[in-house]
Design an enzyme around this catalytic site. Sequence first.
Site, PDB file in Angstrom:
ATOM      1  N   LYS A 295       0.842  -1.205   0.000  1.00  0.00           N
ATOM      2  CA  LYS A 295       0.000   0.000   0.000  1.00  0.00           C
ATOM      3  C   LYS A 295       0.877   1.254   0.000  1.00  0.00           C
ATOM      4  CE  LYS A 295      -3.982  -2.388   1.839  1.00  0.00           C
ATOM      5  NZ  LYS A 295      -4.817  -2.828   2.965  1.00  0.00           N
TER       6      LYS A 295
ATOM      7  N   GLN B 109      -5.318  -1.714   9.020  1.00  0.00           N
ATOM      8  CA  GLN B 109      -5.192  -3.050   8.441  1.00  0.00           C
ATOM      9  C   GLN B 109      -5.835  -4.089   9.367  1.00  0.00           C
ATOM     10  OE1 GLN B 109      -4.025  -3.579   5.365  1.00  0.00           O
ATOM     11  NE2 GLN B 109      -4.354  -5.773   5.505  1.00  0.00           N
TER      12      GLN B 109
ATOM     13  N   ASP C  58     -11.585   2.385   3.161  1.00  0.00           N
ATOM     14  CA  ASP C  58     -11.892   0.966   3.007  1.00  0.00           C
ATOM     15  C   ASP C  58     -13.397   0.751   2.783  1.00  0.00           C
ATOM     16  OD1 ASP C  58      -9.798  -0.946   3.130  1.00  0.00           O
ATOM     17  OD2 ASP C  58      -9.475  -0.515   5.264  1.00  0.00           O
TER      18      ASP C  58
HETATM   19  N1  GUN Z   1      -7.309  -7.148   5.521  1.00  0.00           N
HETATM   20  C1  GUN Z   1      -7.562  -7.918   4.431  1.00  0.00           C
HETATM   21  N2  GUN Z   1      -8.092  -7.165   3.447  1.00  0.00           N
HETATM   22  C2  GUN Z   1      -8.168  -5.902   3.912  1.00  0.00           C
HETATM   23  C3  GUN Z   1      -8.622  -4.676   3.345  1.00  0.00           C
HETATM   24  O1  GUN Z   1      -9.084  -4.592   2.204  1.00  0.00           O
HETATM   25  N3  GUN Z   1      -8.512  -3.597   4.154  1.00  0.00           N
HETATM   26  C4  GUN Z   1      -8.033  -3.655   5.419  1.00  0.00           C
HETATM   27  N4  GUN Z   1      -8.003  -2.537   6.135  1.00  0.00           N
HETATM   28  N5  GUN Z   1      -7.621  -4.768   5.969  1.00  0.00           N
HETATM   29  C5  GUN Z   1      -7.681  -5.885   5.217  1.00  0.00           C
END
Ligand code: GUN
Length: 283
Positions: free
Chosen positions: A52, A96, A119
């Site tokens: 990211k 996350q 998200d």
């Molecule tokens: N963990 C697995 N996929 C995601 C996601 O798309 N966003 C976040 N914040 N955590 C995750």
Amino acid sequence: MPTLMDGKAVSAKVRQSVLLETERLRENGIVVGIAVIIVGENPASQIYVRNKHRACESCGIESFSYELPEETTEQELLELIEKLNYDDRVDGILVQLPLPKQIDEKKIILAIRTDKDVDAFHPENVGRIVSGDYRFLPCTPAGVMTILDEYGIDPEGKHAVVIGRSNIVGKPQALLLLHKNATVTVCHSKTADLAEITRRADILVSAVGKAKFVKANMVKPGAVVVDVGMNRDEKGKLCGDVDFDEVAPIAGFITPVPGGVGPMTIATLMQNTLTAAKLHKCK
Ligand code: GUN
């Protein structure tokens, strides 16, 4: 053999278009920023977070990194989010998942300002996705829609089958396909006669998290097969939900793992962060 849907290439194209816009904003003194928070040392999460940050760099987005120890309390995380909610440099906040067990994920998601929830996990943003009136795209499902669009696949009138009903992928994926006028069936671990249903799919999206779960007898010849899975096989090698070697010869289109849906999730996050910055800074 099927057409391979190249998520890496499509993701690069999306990120390039985000970069063009962030550069234009920068000329007007506007810098787009995201805060990425990781708690603990889950190895998969560490890889996702690193990717990211890299994507932010390629898109001209400033990323602020918060790496908190495993024993962080819920209160400490809530305080950090509150601070970031009011930090004008931060357009998007990403926490996350999963979080360590002492922290209630729902409480954390509720604490993020809805106009920084890149998200799209907050119930208000989820509700907007249900009704079709949304600002932030659900990252993985929207990434899937972008890749379908890029390869000229229109879901309208098609039978789309989604395997998996998670809040992050399965449920929002079904909604996005429905918004595009597909006829949608959602299957899950309690579905009876799964293969009988998946064999009727024109578009099959698998998000179950089981290595090589989708076999050739579950796929209609010529179907579009999208693999959201990110698993390890018996040899520890990265693989999807779809048994690629078995399914590819009969599919019309298929996404590989890695290099399929994964890069698209991050590209959508970049789009959402840009959307958030425009909300905050381009009034
Ligand atoms: N963990 C697995 N996929 C995601 C996601 O798309 N966003 C976040 N914040 N955590 C995750």
